[in-house]
Design a protein around this motif. Structure first.
Motif, short mmCIF file in Angstrom:
data_model
loop_
_atom_site.label_atom_id
_atom_site.label_comp_id
_atom_site.label_asym_id
_atom_site.label_seq_id
_atom_site.Cartn_x
_atom_site.Cartn_y
_atom_site.Cartn_z
N TYR A 373 0.80 -1.24 0.00
CA TYR A 373 0.00 0.00 0.00
C TYR A 373 0.83 1.28 0.00
CZ TYR A 373 -3.60 -3.25 1.60
OH TYR A 373 -4.46 -4.29 1.70
N PHE A 374 2.03 1.22 0.56
CA PHE A 374 2.76 2.46 0.86
C PHE A 374 4.17 2.49 0.32
CE2 PHE A 374 0.10 1.54 4.71
CZ PHE A 374 -0.91 2.44 4.40
N LYS A 375 4.73 3.74 0.41
CA LYS A 375 6.17 3.87 0.15
C LYS A 375 6.87 3.57 1.47
CE LYS A 375 6.73 6.87 -3.72
NZ LYS A 375 6.65 8.24 -4.17
N VAL A 376 7.80 2.62 1.40
CA VAL A 376 8.47 2.16 2.62
C VAL A 376 9.97 2.36 2.48
CG1 VAL A 376 8.90 0.12 4.06
CG2 VAL A 376 6.67 0.42 2.97
N SER A 377 10.60 2.85 3.54
CA SER A 377 12.06 2.99 3.52
C SER A 377 12.64 2.44 4.83
CB SER A 377 12.43 4.45 3.34
OG SER A 377 13.82 4.58 3.26
N PHE A 378 13.93 2.28 4.92
CA PHE A 378 14.50 1.74 6.16
C PHE A 378 15.89 2.31 6.39
CE2 PHE A 378 17.94 -1.27 5.19
CZ PHE A 378 17.92 -1.16 3.81
N TYR A 379 16.40 2.10 7.59
CA TYR A 379 17.81 2.41 7.86
C TYR A 379 18.39 1.28 8.69
CZ TYR A 379 16.19 4.34 12.40
OH TYR A 379 15.62 4.53 13.62
N ASP A 380 19.70 1.15 8.59
CA ASP A 380 20.39 0.06 9.26
C ASP A 380 21.17 0.63 10.44
OD1 ASP A 380 21.86 -2.09 10.03
OD2 ASP A 380 22.52 -2.64 7.99
N ARG A 381 20.68 0.33 11.64
CA ARG A 381 21.31 0.90 12.84
C ARG A 381 22.77 0.48 12.98
NH1 ARG A 381 17.35 2.38 17.55
NH2 ARG A 381 19.29 2.88 18.58
N ARG A 382 23.09 -0.67 12.39
CA ARG A 382 24.48 -1.14 12.53
C ARG A 382 25.45 -0.28 11.73
NH1 ARG A 382 22.90 -6.93 10.65
NH2 ARG A 382 21.97 -5.47 9.22
N LYS A 383 24.89 0.53 10.81
CA LYS A 383 25.76 1.41 10.00
C LYS A 383 25.88 2.81 10.61
CE LYS A 383 25.36 -0.83 5.58
NZ LYS A 383 24.31 -1.00 4.57
N GLU A 384 25.33 2.97 11.80
CA GLU A 384 25.38 4.29 12.45
C GLU A 384 26.83 4.68 12.75
OE1 GLU A 384 23.31 4.29 16.16
OE2 GLU A 384 23.58 6.44 16.46
N PRO A 385 27.28 5.85 12.28
CA PRO A 385 28.66 6.26 12.54
C PRO A 385 28.94 6.41 14.05
CG PRO A 385 27.60 7.70 10.92
CD PRO A 385 26.54 6.83 11.49
N GLU A 386 30.18 6.17 14.44
CA GLU A 386 30.56 6.19 15.86
C GLU A 386 30.24 7.53 16.53
OE1 GLU A 386 31.47 4.04 18.19
OE2 GLU A 386 31.03 2.55 16.64
N ASP A 387 30.52 8.65 15.82
CA ASP A 387 30.30 9.96 16.46
C ASP A 387 28.80 10.21 16.70
OD1 ASP A 387 30.11 10.10 13.61
OD2 ASP A 387 30.00 12.29 13.77
N GLU A 402 18.68 9.25 6.92
CA GLU A 402 19.14 8.17 6.01
C GLU A 402 17.97 7.66 5.18
OE1 GLU A 402 22.33 6.29 5.65
OE2 GLU A 402 22.74 8.36 6.24
N ALA A 403 16.85 7.37 5.87
CA ALA A 403 15.69 6.76 5.20
C ALA A 403 15.05 7.73 4.20
CB ALA A 403 14.66 6.33 6.24
N LEU A 404 15.14 9.02 4.48
CA LEU A 404 14.50 10.00 3.59
C LEU A 404 15.36 10.33 2.36
CD1 LEU A 404 12.72 12.45 6.09
CD2 LEU A 404 11.71 10.64 4.71
N LYS A 405 16.56 9.74 2.32
CA LYS A 405 17.40 9.93 1.13
C LYS A 405 16.69 9.39 -0.11
CE LYS A 405 21.98 10.20 3.09
NZ LYS A 405 23.10 9.41 3.61
N PHE A 406 15.72 8.47 0.13
CA PHE A 406 14.98 7.88 -1.00
C PHE A 406 13.69 8.66 -1.29
CE2 PHE A 406 17.31 4.61 1.37
CZ PHE A 406 18.23 4.25 0.40
N GLY A 407 13.51 9.82 -0.68
CA GLY A 407 12.32 10.64 -0.94
C GLY A 407 11.29 10.48 0.18
#
Ligand SMILES: Nc1ncnc2c1ncn2[C@@H]1O[C@H](COP(=O)(O)OP(=O)(O)O)[C@@H](O)[C@H]1O
Ligand SMILES: Cc1ncc(COP(=O)(O)O)c(N)n1
Length: 442
Positions: A373-387, A402-407
């Motif tokens: 039904y929807f536009k779905v996006s995600f982010y990977d917490r394991r890729k979170e930079p150290e800082d 990160e997730a909104l990089k896809f619109g």
């Protein structure tokens, strides 16, 4: 007569700004914000926008006088202010008529617009000085104070010295406004004693600050407040009006002198809409979609009032599940959500019309449904930079960006990390829209 005493009346004697940032338009908005009935005597009409004053038409001194008398005789005036008076003839007439009334009079010695046009004829200065002498307060900015004292002001000490000089000269309360100095915004009141009014410098629009500030003082005086209290309130008001301004027009955008009213109204509206939707969510009772850490349902104030988590309404203590029921732990309030509030505030940086969000339990099945039904996006917490990891509260804003990089999307999810539960966030313009999306996932 009747309930006449129930509302105080303030009069502005000033020029009209067709851009409504300064002049009588700003004054009326300000009076309105303080719950005072505004009356006007127009001195001149300016064809003005945020970058120039194209033309000025001065009105006849007689019609200025008649406006003052007309409203004073009928409504009564509890306090008055002057702004752009323009000519010696108008000032002379204003002085003649106001001196017979007893109301407090604030004189804002408007001389030059932000866009550098003279708003006072050069030969009118002596008449203006005569008006100072019958005033309660004068409110020059740094440039006007320099002109009136023939002294240069480069710092606070210079401004204090000039305030003393002007007090000796005009024998009235002197308030030098520090908007044009660097650092904190410090205004100086001198009336034999010195009092400083300090505030942090805020960013936002400043066309009309001087007019709105003196109108705010006038409104408070109309309500019978003491001068220092009136200045303090006007200062709080002007900070909010600058911070909550809309960046409209091409150059010097106007302060939002209605912002204190609008913000209150928006807070109430936001609270009510969220309350309704939380009730509806509870009646849907989506037990299997409530995460172990609980859900929250948030709704932010609209732009420009969405400054921090205190501007986001949510459910105190979250929404949790018991054996059979979904229940809100506490009441709806502002500033009670941390994670989800940060998520919506970050989303609004990109799409300010999206103001509401609900988090639900992650499952592959729910994501599969959502993708239908929807536009779905995600982010990977394991890729979170150290800082980012090290900074308290920075993870969610990072993830949403990160997730909104896809619109623009309806749903953002993440798969968790060590000790962090995976999560699905549903976004919408308002809580009702979020619930419509939730219904399709149940
Ligand atoms: N950026 C700012 N942040 C906080 N207060 C400000 C800012 N700019 C102006 N003010 C305040 O707004 C009021 C109007 O001041 P000012 O801008 O100096 O007047 P004018 O518009 O007549 O030039 C004062 O109380 C001043 O301290
Ligand atoms: C009618 C009128 N009155 C006053 C001002 C000063 O306001 P600002 O200093 O923000 O230009 C103005 N521009 N126009």
């Amino acid at each position: 007569m009747g309930v006449n005493w129930m509302i105080k009346k303030a009069l502005t004697i000033a020029g009209s700004d067709s851009g409504s940032g300064a002049g009588i338009e700003a004054d009326l908005k300000t009076f309105c914000s303080f719950g005072v009935y505004g009356l006007v005597a127009i001195t001149a009409i300016t064809a003005q926008n945020t970058y120039e004053i194209r033309e000025i038409r001065e009105l006849d001194a007689k019609i200025v006088r008649e406006q003052i008398i007309a409203v004073a005789e009928d409504f009564g005036v509890d306090a008055a202010k002057t702004g752009m008076l323009y000519s010696g003839e108008i000032i002379k007439e204003v002085r003649k008529v106001v001196k017979d009334y007893q109301f407090p009079l604030v004189v804002d010695p408007v001389m030059l617009s932000k866009t550098n046009t003279l708003l006072l004829k050069e030969d009118a200065i002596e008449k203006l000085e005569n008006l100072f002498k019958i005033s309660t307060l004068i409110t020059p900015n740094i440039n006007e104070a320099e002109f009136l004292s023939s002294k240069k002001i480069t710092n606070l000490d210079d401004a204090i010295e000039v305030a003393k000089t002007l007090f000796e000269k005009y024998k009235t309360n002197i308030l030098i406004k520090g908007g044009h100095l660097k650092g904190e915004a410090i205004d100086i009141l001198y009336n034999g004693e010195l009092k400083l009014f300090k505030s942090q410098r805020v960013s936002g629009c400043t066309h009309g600050t001087g007019c709105s500030f003196s109108a705010a003082i006038t409104a408070c005086l109309a309500k019978g407040e003491e001068l220092e209290e009136a200045i303090k309130k006007a200062k709080d008001f002007i900070i909010k009006s600058i911070r909550n301004s809309y960046r409209i027009g091409k150059k010097y955008c106007p302060v939002n002198s209605l912002s204190i009213l609008e913000e209150k109204a928006k807070r109430w509206e936001t609270y009510r809409e969220l309350k309704e939707s939380v009730k509806e969510l509870i009646s849907l009772n989506p037990l299997h979609l409530i995460p172990e850490v609980g859900s929250n349902f948030v709704y932010s104030l609209p732009y420009p009032y969405n400054k921090d988590i205190n501007d986001v309404a949510g459910v105190e203590g979250r929404i949790v599940k018991t054996k059979r029921r979904v229940v809100p732990v506490g009441d709806i309030d502002f500033g009670v959500s941390d994670h989800l509030a940060r998520a919506i505030l970050t989303y609004m940086e990109f799409y300010p019309e999206v103001r509401s969000c609900l988090n639900i339990k992650y499952s592959e099945k729910t994501i599969e449904k959502a993708k239908k039904y929807f536009k779905v996006s995600f982010y990977d917490r394991r890729k979170e930079p150290e800082d980012v990891k090290k900074r308290e509260g920075a993870t969610i804003p990072w993830g949403v960006r990160e997730a909104l990089k896809f619109g623009k999307v309806d749903i953002i999810y993440h798969l968790g990390d060590y000790g962090k539960e995976p999560m699905i966030l549903i976004f919408g313009k308002n809580p009702k829209e979020v619930l419509e999306k939730l219904r399709l996932l149940i």
